[in-house]
Design a protein around this motif. Structure first.
Motif, PDB file in Angstrom:
ATOM      1  N   PRO A   1       1.242  -1.633  -0.014  1.00 21.63           N
ATOM      2  CA  PRO A   1      -0.145  -0.114   0.167  1.00 21.63           C
ATOM      3  C   PRO A   1       0.224   1.362   0.002  1.00 21.63           C
ATOM      4  CG  PRO A   1      -0.039  -1.007   2.161  1.00 21.63           C
ATOM      5  CD  PRO A   1       0.534  -1.635   1.595  1.00 21.63           C
ATOM      6  N   THR A   2       2.167   1.174   0.525  1.00 25.61           N
ATOM      7  CA  THR A   2       2.628   2.348   0.598  1.00 25.61           C
ATOM      8  C   THR A   2       3.586   2.648  -0.748  1.00 25.61           C
ATOM      9  OG1 THR A   2       4.130   1.618   2.006  1.00 25.61           O
ATOM     10  CG2 THR A   2       2.015   2.905   3.359  1.00 25.61           C
ATOM     11  N   VAL A   3       3.866   1.300  -1.220  1.00 25.48           N
ATOM     12  CA  VAL A   3       4.709   1.502  -2.314  1.00 25.48           C
ATOM     13  C   VAL A   3       4.105   2.315  -3.755  1.00 25.48           C
ATOM     14  CG1 VAL A   3       5.995   0.712  -4.220  1.00 25.48           C
ATOM     15  CG2 VAL A   3       6.648  -0.399  -1.892  1.00 25.48           C
ATOM     16  N   GLU A   4       4.540   3.657  -4.323  1.00 22.00           N
ATOM     17  CA  GLU A   4       4.206   4.392  -5.469  1.00 22.00           C
ATOM     18  C   GLU A   4       4.588   3.333  -7.234  1.00 22.00           C
ATOM     19  OE1 GLU A   4       3.699   8.493  -7.750  1.00 22.00           O
ATOM     20  OE2 GLU A   4       4.805   8.077  -5.883  1.00 22.00           O
ATOM     21  N   VAL A   5       3.665   2.869  -7.654  1.00 18.25           N
ATOM     22  CA  VAL A   5       4.435   2.546  -9.006  1.00 18.25           C
ATOM     23  C   VAL A   5       4.035   3.244 -10.270  1.00 18.25           C
ATOM     24  CG1 VAL A   5       4.515  -0.271  -9.831  1.00 18.25           C
ATOM     25  CG2 VAL A   5       3.825   0.031  -7.796  1.00 18.25           C
ATOM     26  N   ILE A   6       5.221   3.323 -10.555  1.00 20.82           N
ATOM     27  CA  ILE A   6       5.809   3.608 -12.250  1.00 20.82           C
ATOM     28  C   ILE A   6       5.886   2.283 -13.431  1.00 20.82           C
ATOM     29  CG2 ILE A   6       6.357   5.610 -13.699  1.00 20.82           C
ATOM     30  CD1 ILE A   6       6.928   7.020 -10.899  1.00 20.82           C
TER      31      ILE A   6
END
Length: 251
Positions: free
Chosen positions: A132-137
């Motif tokens: 949940p606290t990982v932003e994925v690009i």
């Protein structure tokens, strides 16, 4: 001497010494370099070695399909991936390459990791859905199915806007003189572009990839700041990498 006997000797010498030189082989057999180069071409075509300027190197065995590779060296991959995950600090921008070891790296990330992960691998991106606290690009482009990654001009353009702290690179060949290599030309371009966008490049290298080469060069061995290998790796394979100025971490 029969051609088959000569080829057998070439492969034995390659296994013992890690490389063969056409000039030395021609002197040893008392034959022309053209004849030796023909032997090397034929062995290369059979997938038994990788021809380079002046001779040949061991061919990387990391060329099977993604599904097949996913079943191999699971213990070693897990250890390498765990060591890689430990290098990630909270708040960092991290590039994760495609491939089976990278997929294992995602599984080793803490569930509460707070970071930004950039990847051109759909499977890596999907593996981060439950963080949940990982932003994925996710970088798009043409899908290279062997490694399940995006390649092409669109992917390179998207990468040009990224500045990452660390890049975890997957390769099929790691050799002190032939450098880092892979089996697809466009994938080699992508890996080089990603390395240029990161402050540090870490190569994930199972035993099958060490002292081996594939068709397409990513860059010199010094493109890697650190290479993570399995704990049981022979020191004789590691020493030339360290002598080139690369840090080697045993997992």
């Amino acid at each position: 001497m029969l051609t088959s006997q000569r080829k057998k000797i070439i492969l034995e010498k390659l296994a013992q010494e890690g490389q063969v030189l056409a000039k030395q082989l021609s002197e040893m057999f008392g034959l022309s370099e053209d004849t030796v180069r023909r032997d090397l071409r034929e062995l290369d075509a059979e997938g038994l070695l990788q021809r380079v300027h002046g001779g040949a190197l061991p061919v990387s065995s990391a060329i099977a399909s993604f599904a097949e590779r996913n079943q191999l060296e699971s213990g070693a991959k897990r250890a390498i991936a765990k060591a890689a995950a430990a290098l990630i600090a909270p708040g960092q921008v991290v590039i994760i390459d495609g491939g089976t070891t990278s997929a294992e790296l995602v599984r080793q990330l803490p569930a509460n990791l707070n970071a930004t992960i950039v990847t051109h691998s759909p499977s890596v991106a999907v593996g981060l859905v439950d963080h949940p606290t990982v932003e994925v690009i996710l970088i798009g482009g043409r899908l290279y199915k062997h490694s399940i990654v995006s390649v092409g001009a669109a992917a390179v353009e998207a990468m040009s806007h990224i500045r990452a702290d660390i890049y975890f690179m997957g390769v099929t060949g790691v050799h002190p003189t032939a450098g880092l290599s892979t089996g697809d030309l466009e994938e080699a371009y992508i890996k080089r572009a990603l390395a240029a966008r990161a402050a540090e490049t870490v190569v994930l290298a199972s035993a099958a990839k060490l002292n081996a080469a594939s068709q397409y060069a990513i860059g010199d061995i010094t493109l890697a700041h650190t290479i993570i290998v399995e704990r049981a790796t022979d020191d004789a394979l590691i020493a030339p990498l360290q002598q080139a100025g690369v840090s080697v971490l045993k997992a």
